[in-house]
Design an enzyme around this catalytic site. Structure first.
Site, PDB file in Angstrom:
ATOM      1  N   ALA A 142       0.996  -1.229   0.164  1.00 16.53           N
ATOM      2  CA  ALA A 142      -0.065  -0.043   0.148  1.00 16.53           C
ATOM      3  C   ALA A 142       0.979   1.284   0.036  1.00 16.53           C
ATOM      4  O   ALA A 142       2.209   1.252  -0.169  1.00 16.53           O
ATOM      5  CB  ALA A 142      -1.089   0.038   1.179  1.00 16.53           C
ATOM      6  N   SER A 143       0.347   2.432  -0.062  1.00 17.41           N
ATOM      7  CA  SER A 143       0.973   3.626  -0.294  1.00 17.41           C
ATOM      8  C   SER A 143       1.794   3.981   1.259  1.00 17.41           C
ATOM      9  O   SER A 143       2.831   4.491   1.069  1.00 17.41           O
ATOM     10  CB  SER A 143       0.162   4.774  -0.614  1.00 17.41           C
ATOM     11  OG  SER A 143      -1.081   4.919   0.389  1.00 17.41           O
ATOM     12  N   ALA A 145       2.581   1.398   3.671  1.00 15.68           N
ATOM     13  CA  ALA A 145       3.308   0.347   4.196  1.00 15.68           C
ATOM     14  C   ALA A 145       3.278  -0.742   3.119  1.00 15.68           C
ATOM     15  O   ALA A 145       2.438  -0.898   2.230  1.00 15.68           O
ATOM     16  CB  ALA A 145       2.766   0.005   5.761  1.00 15.68           C
ATOM     17  N   GLN A 146       4.321  -1.839   3.557  1.00 19.36           N
ATOM     18  CA  GLN A 146       4.481  -2.895   2.745  1.00 19.36           C
ATOM     19  C   GLN A 146       4.502  -3.981   3.791  1.00 19.36           C
ATOM     20  O   GLN A 146       5.062  -3.820   4.764  1.00 19.36           O
ATOM     21  CB  GLN A 146       5.689  -2.799   1.868  1.00 19.36           C
ATOM     22  CG  GLN A 146       5.693  -3.876   0.582  1.00 19.36           C
ATOM     23  CD  GLN A 146       6.648  -3.345  -0.276  1.00 19.36           C
ATOM     24  OE1 GLN A 146       6.444  -2.312  -0.866  1.00 19.36           O
ATOM     25  NE2 GLN A 146       7.886  -4.156  -0.521  1.00 19.36           N
ATOM     26  N   VAL A 147       3.913  -5.207   3.685  1.00 17.96           N
ATOM     27  CA  VAL A 147       3.880  -6.298   4.431  1.00 17.96           C
ATOM     28  C   VAL A 147       4.527  -7.547   3.730  1.00 17.96           C
ATOM     29  O   VAL A 147       4.239  -8.047   2.641  1.00 17.96           O
ATOM     30  CB  VAL A 147       2.499  -6.616   4.736  1.00 17.96           C
ATOM     31  CG1 VAL A 147       2.269  -7.882   5.731  1.00 17.96           C
ATOM     32  CG2 VAL A 147       1.659  -5.436   5.211  1.00 17.96           C
ATOM     33  N   ASP A 296     -12.747  -0.763  10.544  1.00 16.74           N
ATOM     34  CA  ASP A 296     -12.786  -1.480   9.218  1.00 16.74           C
ATOM     35  C   ASP A 296     -13.177  -2.799   9.192  1.00 16.74           C
ATOM     36  O   ASP A 296     -12.051  -3.638   8.716  1.00 16.74           O
ATOM     37  CB  ASP A 296     -11.558  -0.752   8.499  1.00 16.74           C
ATOM     38  CG  ASP A 296     -11.906  -0.950   7.063  1.00 16.74           C
ATOM     39  OD1 ASP A 296     -12.942  -0.861   6.457  1.00 16.74           O
ATOM     40  OD2 ASP A 296     -10.620  -1.042   6.310  1.00 16.74           O
TER      41      ASP A 296
END
Length: 563
Positions: A142-143, A145-147, A296
């Protein structure tokens, strides 16, 4: 508070402004940009943007679609803003809500070397010392973070959430720009102040700042785990604090089936009705018992484990309900379910959400029509999501504002109910809601509950009485020293002053041009001095200057679009 011009002096903000405004104009929002009078406030001496019309291939889209496309092109900060606005039906119309709910936060992944660098800066050790295995391909990008999947040295599977390097600076610049634009909207758009854009951006700044701090997210997960320690139907991932920090979060890897993968759930032998029941109870317990809920709960954030427990993931967005707001919500829901219009109005008046500007008689009539639609229906047949949405739409039409957490809660309940009905066609949210509401109502009228309310009231009055003499003394001292001041805020006058400045400048210019023409005409009549083509040079020169200035003034007026 820092003023708009003070915030935006640095060159990075100016360049980003040009980019932001250019994209807004590209997607057909040039008329709004023009109303903001942004060139005047930036004091650049030249236009930073050129107004125009949207390309024809974009003009065919509706305004909500164009807004979504513009936010996606503007990047992470604006995407997050759109996602939060999609939870606020009290601020923007339904068609915009539906479109902004489609916002995608997917970007190309960054290299493993950059991820390794960020982990080393945060934790002080290279990846191979922290993990026995680290997957180079991300689970999600995602903009912000990265997993990545990984394994600890003892073989425990984990997921590692890493913040993108440099994203904090980008978001900080965008937040400054949003605050500047909010200030201009509030002062230059006729109905802008009704939506309190400055307060909205301040609230957004707090939200995204919390989301950027992964340490906060880790503590949030631990808090949920503590709240549900005795609940055998719900599970929350473990946080590995020794390899986590502000920009890196290491969590237990959840191995389960997404709650929306119905065929896989049935193949694994899970009871769909039990899953719907447990999911609804988990959310309602978060809201009405702990006052701290997952903001969410869409299908991608809930997994069913092998033993049937529901595991929640992704805690970047959470909501909070303080005790008073929780009881206010319950009173309002009870009044709606009991079809008590006077009770609804009384609750809105007591909460302060209803102002003197609201037409109470008209509101009562609209609420009566709303109640009539549900009057004959048994409670088990009422769609609470639809009921809540229609109720919010009625109050929104009267400019009645709600706390942002209440709007987040409404969206969470609607999401859970929709998911519950997919899992179990006979699912009824109100049936699950009733016991929690009854328990809260009883809790408030117990001796312990009444004593707590009385103690809080006494404490508030005690603080007031303690401070009152000092406040009165300070007020009298200020009056005696002639330092008593009342600040008056002139709203909407900035644009008027700017327009008057421009009008007076044009008038002065016109008078100068007229004087040059009259003076040159008189000189022409004298036929004295140096001559050119049989005319006095001075008169000819005066006409030339007047013609040039007149043309310049005409072009300026035509470019402004205000004849």
């Amino acid at each position: 508070m820092l003023t708009f011009t003070q915030i935006n002096r640095n060159i990075r903000s100016i360049r980003r402004y040009r980019n932001v405004l250019g994209i807004l104009i590209k997607y057909g929002f040039g008329h709004i940009v023009e109303q903001l009078n942004i060139d005047y406030y930036l004091e650049l001496g030249r236009k930073i943007i050129t107004l125009g019309t949207a390309p024809k291939e974009i003009e065919r889209f509706s305004q909500p679609v164009r807004l979504r496309l513009a936010l996606e092109e503007l990047g992470p900060t604006f995407i997050k803003l759109g996602q939060i606005l999609s939870t606020r039906p009290d601020i923007i119309p339904r068609e915009y809500i539906e479109e902004l709910s489609k916002l995608q936060d997917k970007v190309p992944s960054i290299s493993l070397a950059e991820i390794e660098g960020q982990i080393r800066r945060e934790l002080g050790y290279p990846i191979n010392e922290l993990f026995s295995e680290f997957h180079s391909e991300p689970l999600a990008a995602a903009s912000i973070a990265q997993v990545h999947r990984a394994k600890l040295h003892d073989g425990t599977p984990v997921v590692v959430k890493v913040r993108r390097p440099g994203i904090a600076e980008i978001i900080e610049t965008d937040l400054d720009i949003l605050m500047g634009l909010a200030y201009l909207i509030e002062h230059h758009i006729p109905t802008g102040d009704l939506y309190e854009p400055v307060n909205l951006v301040k609230e957004f700044r707090r939200t995204i700042s919390r989301e950027m701090d992964f340490g906060r997210e880790g503590h949030t997960i631990d808090r949920f785990a503590t709240n549900f320690a005795d609940d055998e139907t719900v599970y929350f991932p473990k946080v590995f604090w020794d390899i986590s920090g502000e920009t890196v979060l290491t969590l237990e890897y959840i191995q389960g089936i997404k709650i929306s993968e119905f065929e896989l759930l049935e193949a694994a032998g899970h009871d769909r009705k039990a899953i719907a029941r447990d999911g609804a109870n988990a959310i309602l317990k978060q809201v009405l018992v702990h006052g701290f809920f997952h903001g969410d709960p869409h299908p991608g954030n809930i997994f069913v484990l092998d033993d049937g427990r529901l595991a929640f993931v992704d805690f970047g967005m959470v909501g909070r309900l303080e005790r008073d707001l929780k009881f206010q919500l319950v009173d309002l829901l009870v009044a709606i379910l009991d079809r008590d219009i006077d009770g609804i109005i009384s609750n809105l008046l007591y909460s302060g959400d209803l102002t003197e500007e609201v037409n109470t008689k008209q509101l009562k009539r609209d609420l009566a029509e709303f109640i009539d639609d549900y009057y004959e229906l048994p409670l088990e047949e009422i769609n609470s999501g639809k009921l809540l949405t229609e109720f919010i739409e009625i109050l929104t039409s009267y400019r009645i504002k709600f706390p942002s957490d209440l709007m987040l809660l409404a969206k969470a309940l609607i999401t859970i109910e929709g998911l519950g009905r997919q899992l179990d066609p006979e699912f009824n949210m109100i049936g699950h809601l009733r016991p929690f509401m009854e328990k809260l109502v009883k809790e408030r009228i117990t001796p312990a509950g009444l004593s707590k309310d009385l103690l809080r009231t006494v404490q508030s009055y005690a603080v007031l009485m303690k401070n009152l003499p000092l406040d009165i003394k300070e007020l009298i001292n200020r009056i005696n020293r002639n330092k008593f001041k009342i600040d008056l805020e002139h709203r909407g006058l900035d644009r008027l002053i700017g327009d008057l400045d421009r009008a007076s400048n044009r008038l002065s210019f016109s008078m100068l041009i007229a004087a040059l023409i009259v003076g040159s005409s008189l000189i022409m009549q004298t036929e004295k001095g140096p001559m050119l083509f049989g005319f006095p040079v001075l008169g000819f020169f005066g006409y030339s200057i007047a013609g040039f200035l007149g043309l310049w003034l005409a072009i300026a007026i035509l470019r402004s679009g205000r004849l």
